[in-house]
Design a protein around this motif. Structure first.
Motif, short mmCIF file in Angstrom:
data_model
loop_
_atom_site.label_atom_id
_atom_site.label_comp_id
_atom_site.label_asym_id
_atom_site.label_seq_id
_atom_site.Cartn_x
_atom_site.Cartn_y
_atom_site.Cartn_z
N ILE A 176 42.36 41.64 45.83
CA ILE A 176 43.12 42.42 47.25
C ILE A 176 41.49 43.08 47.25
O ILE A 176 40.77 43.54 47.00
N THR A 177 41.27 43.18 49.08
CA THR A 177 40.20 43.54 49.52
C THR A 177 40.38 44.34 50.51
O THR A 177 41.39 44.11 51.58
N SER A 178 39.79 45.60 50.73
CA SER A 178 40.08 46.36 51.82
C SER A 178 39.05 47.18 51.94
O SER A 178 38.11 47.81 51.19
N GLU A 179 39.51 48.93 52.81
CA GLU A 179 38.08 49.54 52.60
C GLU A 179 37.35 50.52 51.60
O GLU A 179 36.44 50.60 51.45
N HIS A 180 38.49 50.06 50.68
CA HIS A 180 38.28 51.36 49.36
C HIS A 180 38.51 50.98 48.60
O HIS A 180 37.94 51.17 47.25
N LEU A 181 39.09 49.47 48.07
CA LEU A 181 39.48 48.63 46.54
C LEU A 181 38.77 47.42 46.74
O LEU A 181 39.19 46.74 47.93
N VAL A 182 38.56 46.37 45.37
CA VAL A 182 38.32 45.60 45.41
C VAL A 182 38.55 45.37 44.06
O VAL A 182 39.26 45.60 42.91
N THR A 183 39.07 43.51 43.93
CA THR A 183 39.81 42.79 43.21
C THR A 183 38.64 42.74 41.72
O THR A 183 37.78 41.10 43.22
N LEU A 184 38.47 42.54 41.05
CA LEU A 184 37.28 42.22 40.22
C LEU A 184 38.13 40.88 39.21
O LEU A 184 39.23 41.11 39.22
N SER A 199 42.32 48.70 27.59
CA SER A 199 40.85 49.31 27.66
C SER A 199 40.31 49.37 28.99
O SER A 199 39.64 49.89 29.68
N TYR A 200 40.35 48.39 29.41
CA TYR A 200 39.98 47.88 31.17
C TYR A 200 40.49 49.07 32.08
O TYR A 200 39.96 50.21 33.23
N GLU A 201 41.15 50.40 31.86
CA GLU A 201 42.26 50.98 33.10
C GLU A 201 40.58 52.28 32.06
O GLU A 201 40.67 53.32 33.22
N THR A 202 40.43 52.12 31.45
CA THR A 202 39.99 53.47 30.20
C THR A 202 38.05 53.26 31.13
O THR A 202 37.42 53.80 30.56
N LEU A 203 37.71 52.06 31.68
CA LEU A 203 36.07 51.81 31.52
C LEU A 203 35.75 52.31 32.60
O LEU A 203 34.57 52.41 31.76
N THR A 204 35.73 53.07 33.12
CA THR A 204 35.66 53.36 33.88
C THR A 204 37.39 54.87 35.13
O THR A 204 37.71 54.32 35.06
N THR A 205 36.35 55.52 35.78
CA THR A 205 37.34 56.08 36.80
C THR A 205 37.50 55.53 38.22
O THR A 205 37.51 54.46 38.17
N PRO A 209 46.11 51.78 37.78
CA PRO A 209 46.50 51.00 36.98
C PRO A 209 47.84 49.89 36.68
O PRO A 209 48.23 49.89 37.71
N ARG A 210 48.00 49.38 35.68
CA ARG A 210 48.72 48.32 35.46
C ARG A 210 48.20 47.14 36.28
O ARG A 210 49.21 46.02 37.27
N SER A 211 47.06 46.98 36.90
CA SER A 211 46.63 46.38 38.09
C SER A 211 45.59 45.30 37.29
O SER A 211 45.97 43.57 38.54
N SER A 212 46.13 44.46 36.33
CA SER A 212 45.08 43.74 35.87
C SER A 212 46.10 42.18 35.59
O SER A 212 47.41 43.18 34.71
N LYS A 213 45.83 41.54 35.57
CA LYS A 213 47.06 40.36 35.93
C LYS A 213 46.33 38.63 35.47
O LYS A 213 45.33 39.52 35.45
N LEU A 214 46.62 37.89 34.19
CA LEU A 214 45.79 36.60 33.70
C LEU A 214 46.89 35.48 34.65
O LEU A 214 47.30 35.73 35.49
N LEU A 215 45.18 34.92 35.14
CA LEU A 215 45.27 33.93 35.84
C LEU A 215 45.67 32.48 34.73
O LEU A 215 45.72 31.50 35.69
N TYR A 216 44.19 32.57 33.96
CA TYR A 216 44.04 31.34 33.42
C TYR A 216 43.61 31.21 32.30
O TYR A 216 43.11 32.28 32.42
N GLU A 217 43.91 30.48 31.16
CA GLU A 217 42.80 30.27 29.70
C GLU A 217 42.29 29.16 29.64
O GLU A 217 43.32 27.72 29.93
N TYR A 224 41.53 37.57 33.84
CA TYR A 224 42.44 38.90 34.44
C TYR A 224 41.49 39.04 35.54
O TYR A 224 40.19 39.40 35.68
N THR A 225 42.63 39.56 36.79
CA THR A 225 41.74 40.51 37.12
C THR A 225 42.23 41.64 37.04
O THR A 225 42.88 41.75 35.90
N VAL A 226 41.11 42.72 37.70
CA VAL A 226 41.35 43.97 38.47
C VAL A 226 41.00 44.80 39.52
O VAL A 226 40.16 44.66 40.01
N THR A 227 42.20 45.54 39.61
CA THR A 227 41.47 46.40 41.09
C THR A 227 41.17 47.66 40.93
O THR A 227 41.71 48.72 40.00
#
Length: 375
Positions: A176-184, A199-205, A209-217, A224-227
């Motif tokens: 997801i890439t938009s004016e305000h959001l980015v996926t890492l 813990s990923y939701e609390t690493l910063t403000t 929420p619930r944006s992390s998805k497993l892509l590969y192992e 994982y992704t996180v938005t």
């Protein structure tokens, strides 16, 4: 096919002697497992004794060079056939198997006129083989360069998630890439996956929420992704790194993806084309080098025989392929067919360093002999 042959010349004691018949009879009677063939050496131009001596000094070194090039091409053929998965092909000279070419050798008068000085023939053979060796180096370097590029790409695509190329693991809908959001993209040690998810939701403000998805192992890591919001991305990376999570820099670009795919396909096609071309070239060039080598051997046996037995040229040249258990018996037969008056001299230990070295072998014999190793 035998892989080791002896090229031998024996002195003909009198013009009418049946040395060939006597040799055939002796080999057949006492060493029946030893193939025997005539090696037809033409009447070459002798020149002066000084020129023969000077040529003899260079023959052993030149033979090592030519033999080395033939073995180098053979090894390259074996490697290419193994990589290509093709059936091993019998090596030939103009369609004639190399062992048959040796045992049925016929001098190529058109290519090497017998009236040419021996030095001129040897030099032309050396130049031709050296050119083939140079061509081999260039062609192998070109092929290896493409292989190296492919190996680099394959390593990037098959290494651990910490270092490998991620482009073939991430789909457009994962980002997801938009004016305000980015996926890492986060590379998480497998044993820390629960820690990441909790813990990923609390690493910063401002983490979605619930944006992390497993892509590969793989065996060590999970991807994982996180938005989150653009403005907190740097803070998130710092906090993730402190907890042992690696954020991989990645930008999804369809054009770049397609370009990489085309580059990989082209490299694979180039590798197959170059490998096939190099293999065919090696088949042809091996035949050329082997033919040149046998002509060189003919000059060598002629030169050493003149220096050993004197003028006019009167000797019988043969090719044998004795088994290990037959070697001693064959040596005895060959020695028995030489002038017995000279045999004692050639067997004297302290004379081995003298003319016994003419044939290029370590052992001294009353005849000229050197080994041809096909492999």
């Amino acid at each position: 096919m035998a892989t080791r042959y002896w090229l031998v010349s024996l002195p003909v004691q009198s013009p009418g002697s049946s040395l060939w018949s006597r040799l055939q009879e002796s080999i057949s009677k006492h060493s029946f497992d030893t193939p025997l063939y005539r090696f037809n050496v033409p009447n070459l131009r002798v020149g002066t004794l000084d020129s023969l001596l000077a040529l003899s000094d260079d023959l052993f070194k030149s033979n090592s060079f030519i033999e080395g090039v033939s073995h180098k091409i053979r090894r390259q053929i074996e490697e290419l056939e193994r990589i290509s998965g093709v059936e091993t092909t019998a090596l030939t000279v103009d369609g004639v198997p190399v062992d048959s070419y040796l045992t049925k050798f016929s001098w190529d008068e058109a290519k090497y006129p017998t009236m040419s000085p021996l030095r001129e023939i040897v030099d032309s053979i050396h130049v031709q083989v050296a050119k083939i060796e140079d061509d081999l180096k260039v062609r192998v370097a070109e092929y290896n360069n493409v292989r190296s590029q492919l190996n680099t790409i394959n390593r990037k695509q098959s290494g651990s998630l910490a270092v490998r190329d991620l482009s073939n693991l991430v789909k457009p809908e994962d980002i997801i890439t938009s004016e305000h959001l980015v996926t890492l993209l986060a590379v998480v040690p497998k044993y820390s996956q629960k820690d990441w998810l909790s813990s990923y939701e609390t690493l910063t403000t401002f983490v979605v929420p619930r944006s992390s998805k497993l892509l590969y192992e793989d065996n060590e890591y999970a991807l994982y992704t996180v938005t989150l919001f653009h403005r907190v991305a740097d803070n998130f990376k710092t906090s993730a790194r402190e907890k042992g999570f690696q954020i991989r820099e990645f930008e999804y670009n369809p054009e770049t993806q397609e370009s990489r795919k085309r580059e990989l396909e082209k490299l694979m096609q180039d590798q197959d084309t170059l490998r096939s071309s190099l293999l065919q070239w090696c088949y042809t060039s091996y035949g050329e080098v082997f033919s040149s080598w046998m002509h060189f051997c003919a000059v060598r046996i002629f030169t050493e025989s003149i220096l050993r037995y004197g003028l006019p040229p009167s000797f019988l040249s043969v090719v044998l392929s004795p088994s290990g258990k037959s070697e001693k018996k064959v040596r005895s037969i060959l020695e028995g067919l030489c002038d017995t008056a000279n045999s004692t001299y050639w067997k004297t230990d302290d004379e081995v360093g003298g003319m016994g070295g003419l044939g290029g072998d370590a052992d001294a014999h009353p005849y000229v002999c050197f080994t041809i190793n096909l492999i």
